[in-house]
Enzyme design. Structure first.
Site, short mmCIF file in Angstrom:
data_model
loop_
_atom_site.label_atom_id
_atom_site.label_comp_id
_atom_site.label_asym_id
_atom_site.label_seq_id
_atom_site.Cartn_x
_atom_site.Cartn_y
_atom_site.Cartn_z
N TYR A 33 11.54 -25.67 23.02
CA TYR A 33 11.24 -25.77 21.28
C TYR A 33 12.01 -26.85 20.34
CZ TYR A 33 7.81 -24.47 17.88
OH TYR A 33 6.72 -24.41 16.74
N LEU A 34 12.01 -27.56 20.93
CA LEU A 34 13.75 -28.94 20.80
C LEU A 34 13.63 -28.79 19.07
CD1 LEU A 34 13.66 -30.68 23.77
CD2 LEU A 34 15.66 -28.43 23.50
N HIS A 38 18.73 -29.79 19.00
CA HIS A 38 19.51 -29.55 19.95
C HIS A 38 19.24 -31.13 20.83
CE1 HIS A 38 16.99 -26.34 20.53
NE2 HIS A 38 17.83 -25.92 21.54
N GLN A 62 18.04 -13.20 30.32
CA GLN A 62 18.43 -13.11 28.86
C GLN A 62 17.95 -12.33 28.02
OE1 GLN A 62 19.08 -17.68 28.66
NE2 GLN A 62 19.36 -16.76 26.52
N GLY A 148 25.68 -26.02 22.16
CA GLY A 148 26.08 -26.33 21.01
C GLY A 148 26.79 -24.92 20.09
N GLN A 154 28.33 -17.77 22.92
CA GLN A 154 28.39 -18.14 24.52
C GLN A 154 28.67 -19.08 24.47
OE1 GLN A 154 23.63 -18.32 25.51
NE2 GLN A 154 23.71 -20.70 24.90
N SER A 186 17.83 -23.42 14.27
CA SER A 186 17.17 -22.72 14.97
C SER A 186 15.50 -22.43 15.75
CB SER A 186 17.74 -20.99 15.31
OG SER A 186 16.78 -19.77 15.59
N SER A 187 15.29 -22.24 16.51
CA SER A 187 13.87 -22.50 17.27
C SER A 187 13.33 -21.33 16.43
CB SER A 187 13.82 -21.58 18.44
OG SER A 187 14.18 -23.03 19.16
O1 PAF Z 1 21.60 -21.39 24.40
C1 PAF Z 1 20.31 -21.68 24.57
O2 PAF Z 1 19.35 -21.65 24.65
C2 PAF Z 1 20.12 -20.54 26.25
O3 PAF Z 1 20.92 -19.51 25.97
C3 PAF Z 1 20.44 -21.36 27.14
C4 PAF Z 1 22.33 -22.19 27.73
C5 PAF Z 1 19.97 -22.78 27.61
C6 PAF Z 1 20.58 -20.08 28.26
O4 PAF Z 1 19.34 -20.21 28.86
#
Ligand code: PAF
Length: 283
Positions: A33-34, A38, A62, A148, A154, A186-187
């Protein structure tokens, strides 16, 4: 032309060929969902590498049991167009069963930098992120990987993992991309209705306020955080999950603004949890 592959063995075939030709490889891990955020990562990866792989994988590991795994937006067609426009070479879009075969039971976990911020309200999140990013690194074996700064914790977690586990990849951090009115891309912004979209501007307002205070010389993180919280609480649709100041490497709380400090927040706007942050570097 951007090639879309779904299986690990297909990625390995392409990668094997590139390696034979001595080409450098950049990886942009995403959940699809760029958006323009991204795109900035992909554009940079295309500039800095001979070949670029974009992974699109909504990683079930996750997401907590009450989180938005099933509603997380997906659009492979639009994502493919965006990747092609940026000049990415391969999209890796596996099914969950391709990444997590029956009997899967190996994880990459981390203490320390995962304990605060999002780690508190999303207890299994970083285990899922570390595990899948590790798998993607093993599958693609990139020279560089792009993340990002919007997901600042993260970024710190992945840098730590790469260092601790001696993973031979360079982590490249890219700045937050915002809408014209300040909202960080953000998506999850697609979850917001018109009224919530307006209310969500309180996050970037709080970022600007905090940043301004530090730039004017405030060095007490608590005073900065109080001002940011007051700003957010003035918006009736906003509910603070956290507003914190932490050392950007260790992600441990700090009282004074010194070295590299991350001011990070997570705020619910209605049911949607949004994050934003700024990083101050005083050396
Ligand atoms: O930031 C994200 O979109 C996700 O946490 C990642 C790094 C692709 C891992 O699933």
């Amino acid at each position: 032309m951007t090639q879309v592959v779904h299986e690990i063995k297909e990625v390995r075939e392409v990668l094997g060929q590139w390696r034979k030709e001595g080409l450098s490889v950049g990886l942009v891990p995403t959940m699809g969902y760029l958006h323009a955020g991204h795109k900035s990562l992909i554009d940079r990866a295309v500039k800095e590498n001979d070949r670029v792989v974009v992974s699109l994988f909504v990683n079930p590991m996750q997401f907590g049991p009450t989180e938005d795994l099933n509603t997380y937006p997906r659009d492979l067609e639009a994502d493919t167009k965006l990747c092609a426009a940026s000049g990415a070479h391969v999209i890796f879009n596996p099914e969950p069963k391709e990444m997590y075969a029956d009997g899967f039971c190996s994880f990459v976990d981390m203490t320390g930098p995962t304990a605060e911020l999002c780690g508190k309200s999303r207890p299994i999140h970083f285990r899922g992120v570390c595990t899948v990013v590790n798998k993607l690194f093993n599958i693609v074996m990139p020279d560089k990987a792009y993340f990002g700064q919007k997901d600042a914790q993260q970024l710190a977690v992945i840098r730590r993992m790469v260092k601790d586990l001696n993973i031979p990849v360079e982590i490249v951090a890219c700045p937050i991309v915002r809408e014209a009115d300040g909202l960080a891309k953000s998506s999850r912004n697609t979850y917001l209705n018109a009224e919530e979209r307006q209310a969500a501007l309180v996050l970037s307002r709080a970022v600007r306020l905090g940043q301004g205070l530090v730039e004017k010389g405030e060095r007490d993180t608590h005073k900065v955080m109080e001002a940011m919280k007051a700003c957010i609480n003035a918006e009736p649709m906003a509910k603070i999950d956290y507003v914190e100041a932490v050392d950007f490497q260790s992600i441990q709380k700090v009282d004074a603004v010194e070295n590299e400090v991350l001011f990070a927040m997570a705020v619910y706007i209605g049911k949607t949890r949004l994050i934003d942050n700024f990083i101050i570097n005083i050396s």
